[in-house]
Design a protein around this motif. Sequence first.
Motif, PDB file in Angstrom:
ATOM      1  N   LEU A 140       0.843  -1.212   0.000  1.00  0.00           N
ATOM      2  CA  LEU A 140       0.000   0.000   0.000  1.00  0.00           C
ATOM      3  C   LEU A 140       0.873   1.256   0.000  1.00  0.00           C
ATOM      4  O   LEU A 140       0.564   2.246  -0.675  1.00  0.00           O
ATOM      5  CB  LEU A 140      -0.921  -0.008   1.225  1.00  0.00           C
ATOM      6  CG  LEU A 140      -2.083  -1.005   1.178  1.00  0.00           C
ATOM      7  CD1 LEU A 140      -2.774  -1.091   2.532  1.00  0.00           C
ATOM      8  CD2 LEU A 140      -3.082  -0.623   0.097  1.00  0.00           C
ATOM      9  N   GLY A 141       1.983   1.213   0.748  1.00  0.00           N
ATOM     10  CA  GLY A 141       2.909   2.350   0.758  1.00  0.00           C
ATOM     11  C   GLY A 141       3.549   2.569  -0.601  1.00  0.00           C
ATOM     12  O   GLY A 141       3.640   3.700  -1.091  1.00  0.00           O
ATOM     13  N   ALA A 142       3.963   1.467  -1.235  1.00  0.00           N
ATOM     14  CA  ALA A 142       4.565   1.563  -2.572  1.00  0.00           C
ATOM     15  C   ALA A 142       3.572   2.152  -3.566  1.00  0.00           C
ATOM     16  O   ALA A 142       3.927   2.995  -4.402  1.00  0.00           O
ATOM     17  CB  ALA A 142       5.032   0.182  -3.035  1.00  0.00           C
ATOM     18  N   ALA A 143       2.320   1.708  -3.464  1.00  0.00           N
ATOM     19  CA  ALA A 143       1.279   2.215  -4.367  1.00  0.00           C
ATOM     20  C   ALA A 143       1.043   3.712  -4.144  1.00  0.00           C
ATOM     21  O   ALA A 143       0.806   4.457  -5.108  1.00  0.00           O
ATOM     22  CB  ALA A 143      -0.013   1.433  -4.161  1.00  0.00           C
ATOM     23  N   THR A 184       2.638   8.882 -10.782  1.00  0.00           N
ATOM     24  CA  THR A 184       1.905   8.542 -12.012  1.00  0.00           C
ATOM     25  C   THR A 184       0.491   9.095 -12.071  1.00  0.00           C
ATOM     26  O   THR A 184      -0.061   9.266 -13.153  1.00  0.00           O
ATOM     27  CB  THR A 184       1.808   7.008 -12.169  1.00  0.00           C
ATOM     28  OG1 THR A 184       1.003   6.477 -11.091  1.00  0.00           O
ATOM     29  CG2 THR A 184       3.189   6.361 -12.131  1.00  0.00           C
ATOM     30  N   GLY A 185      -0.125   9.325 -10.883  1.00  0.00           N
ATOM     31  CA  GLY A 185      -1.510   9.792 -10.857  1.00  0.00           C
ATOM     32  C   GLY A 185      -2.531   8.684 -11.019  1.00  0.00           C
ATOM     33  O   GLY A 185      -3.738   8.935 -10.980  1.00  0.00           O
ATOM     34  N   LEU A 186      -2.089   7.436 -11.182  1.00  0.00           N
ATOM     35  CA  LEU A 186      -3.017   6.300 -11.329  1.00  0.00           C
ATOM     36  C   LEU A 186      -3.647   5.945  -9.979  1.00  0.00           C
ATOM     37  O   LEU A 186      -3.155   6.320  -8.926  1.00  0.00           O
ATOM     38  CB  LEU A 186      -2.279   5.081 -11.895  1.00  0.00           C
ATOM     39  CG  LEU A 186      -1.733   5.221 -13.321  1.00  0.00           C
ATOM     40  CD1 LEU A 186      -0.863   4.015 -13.673  1.00  0.00           C
ATOM     41  CD2 LEU A 186      -2.878   5.355 -14.326  1.00  0.00           C
ATOM     42  N   LEU A 207      -2.792   0.216  -8.649  1.00  0.00           N
ATOM     43  CA  LEU A 207      -1.338   0.155  -8.495  1.00  0.00           C
ATOM     44  C   LEU A 207      -0.931  -0.922  -7.476  1.00  0.00           C
ATOM     45  O   LEU A 207       0.073  -1.610  -7.660  1.00  0.00           O
ATOM     46  CB  LEU A 207      -0.787   1.519  -8.068  1.00  0.00           C
ATOM     47  CG  LEU A 207      -0.794   2.605  -9.148  1.00  0.00           C
ATOM     48  CD1 LEU A 207      -0.501   3.975  -8.534  1.00  0.00           C
ATOM     49  CD2 LEU A 207       0.231   2.301 -10.238  1.00  0.00           C
ATOM     50  N   THR A 208      -1.726  -1.062  -6.403  1.00  0.00           N
ATOM     51  CA  THR A 208      -1.439  -2.087  -5.387  1.00  0.00           C
ATOM     52  C   THR A 208      -1.510  -3.480  -5.996  1.00  0.00           C
ATOM     53  O   THR A 208      -0.620  -4.308  -5.785  1.00  0.00           O
ATOM     54  CB  THR A 208      -2.431  -1.983  -4.205  1.00  0.00           C
ATOM     55  OG1 THR A 208      -2.425  -0.652  -3.697  1.00  0.00           O
ATOM     56  CG2 THR A 208      -2.055  -2.946  -3.092  1.00  0.00           C
ATOM     57  N   ILE A 209      -2.569  -3.737  -6.763  1.00  0.00           N
ATOM     58  CA  ILE A 209      -2.725  -5.041  -7.428  1.00  0.00           C
ATOM     59  C   ILE A 209      -1.545  -5.294  -8.365  1.00  0.00           C
ATOM     60  O   ILE A 209      -0.985  -6.394  -8.412  1.00  0.00           O
ATOM     61  CB  ILE A 209      -4.068  -5.102  -8.202  1.00  0.00           C
ATOM     62  CG1 ILE A 209      -5.238  -5.095  -7.214  1.00  0.00           C
ATOM     63  CG2 ILE A 209      -4.127  -6.340  -9.094  1.00  0.00           C
ATOM     64  CD1 ILE A 209      -6.596  -4.878  -7.849  1.00  0.00           C
ATOM     65  N   GLY A 210      -1.141  -4.256  -9.093  1.00  0.00           N
ATOM     66  CA  GLY A 210      -0.012  -4.380 -10.011  1.00  0.00           C
ATOM     67  C   GLY A 210       1.281  -4.720  -9.299  1.00  0.00           C
ATOM     68  O   GLY A 210       2.020  -5.629  -9.708  1.00  0.00           O
TER      69      GLY A 210
END
Length: 406
Positions: free
Chosen positions: A113-116, A123-125, A130-133
């Motif tokens: 979650l922190g990385a996302a 990125t603004g995504l 992003l977490t799933i990715g």
Amino acid sequence: MHTVDPPSPKLRRSLTTPLLTLYGLGVTVGAGIYVLVGATAEVAGPYAAVSFLVAALVVSLTALSYAELATRFPVSAGEAAYVEAGFQRGWMAVLIGLAVAASGIISASAVALGAASYLHTLTGLGTALLTIGVVSVMGLIAIWGITQSVFVAAVITVIEIAGLLFVIGWGMSVQEPQGHEISEMIPGLELSTWRGIIAASLLAFFAFVGFEDMANVAEEVKDPTHTIPKAILLTLVLATGLYLATSITVLLIVPIDTLSTSAAPLTLVFFDAPEVIKQGFAAVAVVATVNGVLIQMIMASRVIYGLADRDHLPKILATVPQVTQTPVVATLLVVAVILLLTQTLPIGILAERTSQIVLGVFVLVNISLTLLKSRPGSTREHFRVPLFVPILGVLTSALLFGAGFL
């Protein structure tokens, strides 16, 4: 005609001292100093660097216990094997193994979650996407192979360490530092000062957690008797040096009031840097957090594999395909649980409790070594520490465990 089934594939012994040390540094450094300097400074003030030193001394005792146990029992799900051998209770092994796996899974979820969140700022995504990715890509790398996984983690670790060295170098070049002089970072003997330092060392302690993950890849280490103790001690010494230099630099440059309220404390060193430098360091911070996800995945899957291989969990979780020679089913289970946690639960609350899980495990592991050392000695060669090491390890870990509830 009777045919003998070929033996099921086991894990590949391919990790050397440099790779294992980088693995240990990856999980220690990424999850620690990039996040905890601000929180430590909030409690200890200008003496935050001393808190990291106190934490290093406490952790070193349990690290030495792990070094002996990992060479006595160089297997996956190390803590479970240690506790089972020490207490001679199978159910305790399963409980400890599941607790260790849970701490890794919960920690990986929080870090993902922190990385996302970091990626979102770049990125603004959407954070959920992003977490799933992040989790999916790290899961694929973990399945790919232990050498490849640890090589990727090692490369990322080098980037993380380069980021810290850049922080130190940039900080030393700042013309008008706004923090404390080095002479002000040396504590006196006042009780109130040391109360703050000890309280902050609870936070700093968790920045050192990571060496125990090294014990869980022991089955994949070349010459574990010599490699594991060297790698554990190297990890601790290098991490301590990096933590002291980084925390002193940040305390020199940044006012305590600003530092103590920041969730991204190291970025504050670049307050007057060009935008490209700030963006570049933010990217390094993303890489550091992503590395934590990968390493915790590797650890948790090895613990689950080890428990299944010893018939404590369903045998399917010990499946190791010939192609990858990694515990694929266990890794897929870990990835699935992490995805579930990141999408459904307030992971911050669970992550706080992970700290208690780790300290509880440390207490039981040190007691196990104390019990093992009180019995007739084993004949096989392994690393040895004096009896007072696990005894002091029990006391210090139990004190920190209790202080965490205050």
